[in-house]
Scaffold this active site. Sequence first.
Site, short mmCIF file in Angstrom:
data_model
loop_
_atom_site.label_atom_id
_atom_site.label_comp_id
_atom_site.label_asym_id
_atom_site.label_seq_id
_atom_site.Cartn_x
_atom_site.Cartn_y
_atom_site.Cartn_z
N GLU A 1 5.77 4.15 2.34
CA GLU A 1 6.30 5.50 2.09
C GLU A 1 5.84 6.49 3.16
OE1 GLU A 1 2.28 5.43 0.39
OE2 GLU A 1 3.98 4.07 0.21
N CYS B 1 0.86 -2.39 -2.44
CA CYS B 1 -0.59 -2.27 -2.54
C CYS B 1 -1.12 -2.98 -3.80
CB CYS B 1 -0.99 -0.80 -2.48
SG CYS B 1 -2.72 -0.55 -2.01
N HIS C 1 1.38 0.82 2.84
CA HIS C 1 2.12 1.95 2.26
C HIS C 1 3.33 2.34 3.10
CE1 HIS C 1 -0.68 3.15 -1.02
NE2 HIS C 1 -1.53 2.47 -0.26
#
Length: 380
Positions: free
Chosen positions: A356, A264, A354
């Site tokens: 994750e 990001c 993202h």
Amino acid sequence: MTISTRGAAKAPAVLVLEDGRAFRGRAYGAVGETFGEAVFSTGMTGYQETLTDPSYHRQVVVMTAPHVGNTGVNDEDPESKRIWVAGYVVRDPARVPSNWRSQRSLDEELEHQGVVGISGIDTRALTRHLRERGAMRVGIFSGDAIADEATLLARVKEAPEMVGADLSTEVATKETYVVPAIGTKKFTVAAIDLGIKGMTPHRMAERGIEVHVLPATATLEEVYAVEPDGVFFSNGPGDPATADHPVSVMQGVLERKTPLFGICFGNQILGRALGFGTYKLKYGHRGINQPVQDRTTGKVEVTAHNHGFAVDAPLDRVSDTKFGRAEVSHVCLNDQVVEGLQLLDQPAFSVQYHPEAAAGPHDAAYLFDRFVSLMEGQRA
């Protein structure tokens, strides 16, 4: 921001955009006033992770899903120690949360943390307005903070804009901390915290990485004091054009050819470090349902996003940079925005979204394995 936490369920509220459009509803969360940049998130779930994502610092988040709060709030899902959004906008808040993990309601949590919100407005109309006119400054006013709309509009226009905002040091850790590897330790990573989400070092720890999370102000010497096998640059809020210090540190990492991974804000910093520009998107990408193509494999992923700025890099060719050849590795299929970069002559890459997956799909989890592969290759 001025806040009262009394009578939130009954107080009238008004949302005023900087172009003069207003929406009237009821207070949700704390009563008072707040200001920020109006943005919308298209996720149908994951509101707790959204609220606690430091990348949303100084932003008022509009939820496009009409029904929000139905699973309540728990102490396991937050991505940081507090709610970071400046304000919260929902259409139809749940009256009673229903989930076996719920410990309290969402409106109670917003009230407890002093987050001013508004409910009962047409969030679809507001979202369409932001798509057509672009993200803009906004104020939410409730209870005694409500005045005539001309006065409220003047106050909104006094609020700072997101362009030129340097915010990463406001959300980052002040002291270094360590997230230990789960199981056998295989590698050490220095992670620059620009607004890191808690799940990110956890995903690395799951792969045998001991993560040293450093402040945004960490120097190159402090990064290498932990003897890292790799260096990570996190997500975070603000305008990447202001991030001169992280860019300088990243250039030092690239000069040493240490394996590097950015997410990001870290992607935007890599773009700047390689000599590319950045620019503000009209209304950004936010949500957990954005389609991205990994151009290195051709695979299309459904991904989680939260960014209002992007890297200006050519999609149709390999670029020559100070650190070797670079190319766009990932692209958004909705609008062709750059969603990833990679160097071809040394171990460095980044993505704009993202992986994750907190909250969000797990399509991009392989990127952490790709980072591990770079460190394995460097060690070999």
